[in-house]
Design a protein around this motif. Structure first.
Motif, short mmCIF file in Angstrom:
data_model
loop_
_atom_site.label_atom_id
_atom_site.label_comp_id
_atom_site.label_asym_id
_atom_site.label_seq_id
_atom_site.Cartn_x
_atom_site.Cartn_y
_atom_site.Cartn_z
N LEU A 40 0.79 -1.22 0.00
CA LEU A 40 0.00 0.00 0.00
C LEU A 40 0.83 1.28 0.00
O LEU A 40 0.26 2.36 -0.12
N ARG A 41 2.14 1.18 0.13
CA ARG A 41 2.98 2.38 0.19
C ARG A 41 2.44 3.33 1.26
O ARG A 41 2.15 4.50 1.02
N ILE A 42 2.34 2.79 2.45
CA ILE A 42 1.70 3.51 3.55
C ILE A 42 2.38 4.84 3.85
O ILE A 42 1.72 5.83 4.17
N GLU A 43 3.70 4.85 3.75
CA GLU A 43 4.41 6.08 4.08
C GLU A 43 3.99 7.23 3.17
O GLU A 43 3.89 8.38 3.61
N ILE A 44 3.69 6.92 1.92
CA ILE A 44 3.24 7.96 0.99
C ILE A 44 1.83 8.43 1.36
O ILE A 44 1.54 9.63 1.41
N VAL A 45 0.96 7.47 1.63
CA VAL A 45 -0.42 7.81 1.96
C VAL A 45 -0.48 8.67 3.21
O VAL A 45 -1.14 9.71 3.25
N GLN A 46 0.22 8.25 4.25
CA GLN A 46 0.15 8.98 5.52
C GLN A 46 0.82 10.35 5.44
O GLN A 46 0.34 11.32 6.02
N SER A 47 1.90 10.45 4.68
CA SER A 47 2.59 11.74 4.60
C SER A 47 1.82 12.75 3.76
O SER A 47 1.96 13.97 3.96
N THR A 48 1.00 12.26 2.83
CA THR A 48 0.23 13.18 1.98
C THR A 48 -1.19 13.41 2.48
O THR A 48 -1.88 14.29 1.97
N ALA A 49 -1.64 12.64 3.47
CA ALA A 49 -2.99 12.83 4.01
C ALA A 49 -3.25 14.26 4.48
O ALA A 49 -4.31 14.84 4.20
N PRO A 50 -2.29 14.90 5.20
CA PRO A 50 -2.53 16.30 5.61
C PRO A 50 -2.70 17.25 4.43
O PRO A 50 -3.42 18.24 4.53
N VAL A 51 -2.03 16.96 3.31
CA VAL A 51 -2.17 17.80 2.12
C VAL A 51 -3.58 17.68 1.57
O VAL A 51 -4.21 18.67 1.19
N LEU A 52 -4.10 16.45 1.54
CA LEU A 52 -5.47 16.25 1.08
C LEU A 52 -6.46 16.93 2.02
O LEU A 52 -7.47 17.49 1.58
N LYS A 53 -6.16 16.90 3.31
CA LYS A 53 -7.03 17.58 4.27
C LYS A 53 -7.06 19.08 4.00
O LYS A 53 -8.12 19.71 4.03
N GLN A 54 -5.90 19.65 3.73
CA GLN A 54 -5.80 21.08 3.46
C GLN A 54 -6.63 21.48 2.25
O GLN A 54 -7.19 22.57 2.20
N HIS A 55 -6.72 20.59 1.27
CA HIS A 55 -7.45 20.88 0.03
C HIS A 55 -8.75 20.08 -0.06
O HIS A 55 -9.29 19.88 -1.14
N SER A 56 -9.26 19.63 1.10
CA SER A 56 -10.41 18.72 1.09
C SER A 56 -11.65 19.33 0.46
O SER A 56 -12.40 18.65 -0.25
N GLU A 57 -11.89 20.62 0.71
CA GLU A 57 -13.09 21.24 0.15
C GLU A 57 -13.02 21.28 -1.37
O GLU A 57 -13.99 20.93 -2.06
N GLN A 58 -11.86 21.68 -1.91
CA GLN A 58 -11.72 21.73 -3.37
C GLN A 58 -11.80 20.34 -3.98
O GLN A 58 -12.41 20.15 -5.04
N ILE A 59 -11.18 19.35 -3.32
CA ILE A 59 -11.23 17.98 -3.84
C ILE A 59 -12.66 17.46 -3.83
O ILE A 59 -13.11 16.83 -4.79
N GLY A 60 -13.39 17.72 -2.74
CA GLY A 60 -14.78 17.28 -2.68
C GLY A 60 -15.63 17.89 -3.77
O GLY A 60 -16.42 17.20 -4.43
N LYS A 61 -15.48 19.18 -4.00
CA LYS A 61 -16.26 19.85 -5.04
C LYS A 61 -15.92 19.30 -6.42
O LYS A 61 -16.80 19.03 -7.24
N LYS A 62 -14.63 19.14 -6.69
CA LYS A 62 -14.21 18.63 -7.99
C LYS A 62 -14.67 17.19 -8.19
O LYS A 62 -15.08 16.80 -9.28
N PHE A 63 -14.61 16.40 -7.12
CA PHE A 63 -15.04 15.00 -7.22
C PHE A 63 -16.49 14.90 -7.66
O PHE A 63 -16.81 14.16 -8.61
N TYR A 64 -17.38 15.61 -6.99
CA TYR A 64 -18.79 15.49 -7.33
C TYR A 64 -19.09 16.08 -8.71
O TYR A 64 -19.94 15.57 -9.44
#
Length: 333
Positions: A40-64
C-alpha cells in the motif's frame, strides 16, 4: 466485547477481521497485517494525508462535479440539498483524509466506517459503483493538486482506496443480508402507507407508516432512522433522505417526525421535507428501506443522559419512549 465491538455489532466486527483487513489476535482487538505495508505504500499515503485535508473542500467539489458528469444517474443516490449546501463535499474530504491518516489502524476510525456503511446500505450503494468512485476521486486529487500529485502519490492512494473499498463492500454485503433476512425485513425499498399525519407544531409533522403489503414489520434499535426514496413533481431525479424514527419499536407502525426546512440566509429549502408537509396526505404511499444507523440506545441499567436540541430530539424521543415501555425505573436525565 469492547465498546467498539458493541458499537458496530458483533457480526460486522467479525466480518472485518475475517476479511484479512484486520488480523485478529487473542482478544477482540484486531491489528493491521504487516504484509500490507509494502503493497500500500503507507508512508506515501500517511505523509500526503494532511495535504489532502488542506485541500479537502476543493477535492470534494471537484469530485462530485466529475462524478455527476460521468454518471448523472447517481444524483438519485445523493442528497441534492446537501450538495448545494456543500455538506457532502466537506464530508467526503474529511473521510478521505481520515482513512489515509489511520490506514495502519482503521480501528481508530471504525465508528466513521460503521456510520458510512450503514448509510450506504440504507440508500442502496452497490459494489459495482466503487471503481467509478475511486477513479473519479483520484482524478479530482490530480486536478486540484496538479503537479504535486505525482504518479507515486496517485498510485499509492489508488491502492489504499481499493483496500478500504473492499472492506466497505464486505461490510455492506453483510448489512444487506441482515436487513433482508431479519424478521419482517426486506430488500431495497418497500411501500408504506401513511395512516396518520399529525402536525406537532408549525414546522414539525409526524407521519405514521404501515406496510402497504400488510406483512410483518422489522424491528429497530431506538435512535435509528428510516431512509425514504421519493419522486417529487417537477424534480428530474429521485431524492433520498434519512429521517429518525421517533417512537419506540414494537408497534404496528413506524413513525418519523419531519421538520419543514425553509430557505434561510441563502440556503435552499428542503425539497423532501416541504413535499412531505405540503403534498403527502393520509392514504398516500412512500418508499423506505429497512431501519439503519449506529446511534442507538445503551440498553444497560445505567443512568441515561440524553442531550439534544431542535429536530435533533427525534431519535431521543424513540429512546425515551423505549425506556418508558421497557425500563420504567431507569433514571433518565
Amino acid at each position: 466485547m469492547t465498546r467498539l465491538g458493541r458499537l458496530i455489532g458483533k457480526a460486522t466486527w467479525h466480518s472485518i477481521c475475517h476479511l484479512g483487513l484486520l488480523k485478529k489476535h487473542n482478544t477482540n482487538k484486531c491489528s493491521y497485517p504487516s504484509y500490507s505495508t509494502s503493497v500500500l505504500r503507507i508512508e506515501i499515503v500517511q505523509s500526503t494525508a494532511p495535504v489532502l485535508k488542506q485541500h479537502s473542500e476543493q477535492i470534494g467539489k471537484k469530485f462530485y462535479e466529475l462524478l455527476f458528469a460521468k454518471a448523472p444517474d447517481l444524483y438519485n443516490l445523493f442528497n441534492q440539498t446537501n450538495q448545494k449546501r456543500g455538506l457532502q463535499q466537506e464530508a467526503l474530504g474529511y473521510a478521505v483524509y481520515a482513512a489515509g491518516e489511520h490506514i495502519t489502524n482503521l480501528d481508530a476510525i471504525m465508528p466513521v466506517i460503521t456510520r458510512v456503511t450503514q448509510k450506504h446500505r440504507a440508500i442502496g450503494v452497490k459494489p459495482e459503483q466503487y471503481p467509478l468512485v475511486g477513479e473519479t476521486l483520484l482524478e479530482a486529487v490530480k486536478e486540484v493538486l496538479e503537479s504535486a500529485a505525482t504518479d507515486d502519490i496517485i498510485g499509492a492512494w489508488g491502492k489504499a482506496y481499493e483496500y478500504i473499498a473492499d472492506a466497505f463492500i464486505q461490510i455492506e454485503q453483510d448489512l444487506y443480508k441482515e436487513a433482508k433476512e431479519q424478521a419482517g425485513g426486506w430488500e431495497g425499498f418497500r411501500s408504506f402507507t401513511v395512516t396518520r399525519k399529525v402536525a406537532e407544531s408549525d414546522d414539525v409533522t409526524s407521519f405514521y407508516l404501515e406496510p402497504s403489503d400488510k406483512q410483518a414489520l422489522a424491528g429497530f434499535e431506538p435512535g435509528q432512522y428510516l431512509t425514504i426514496k421519493a419522486e417529487v413533481p417537477g424534480e428530474k431525479y429521485k431524492h433520498i433522505r434519512h429521517y429518525s424514527l421517533s417512537d419506540a419499536p414494537g408497534k404496528s407502525y413506524y413513525r418519523i417526525s419531519v421538520k419543514r426546512e425553509r430557505s434561510n440566509e441563502g440556503k435552499p429549502a428542503g425539497i423532501i421535507s416541504n413535499d412531505l408537509h405540503d403534498r403527502i396526505q393520509e392514504g398516500d404511499s412512500l418508499l423506505f428501506s429497512t431501519p439503519a444507523g449506529d446511534f442507538t440506545l445503551d440498553h444497560t441499567d445505567d443512568h441515561l443522559v440524553l442531550i439534544g436540541g431542535g429536530i435533533g430530539v427525534t431519535p431521543l424521543m424513540s429512546m425515551i419512549n423505549t425506556v418508558a415501555d421497557q425500563s420504567p425505573d431507569r433514571e433518565v436525565t
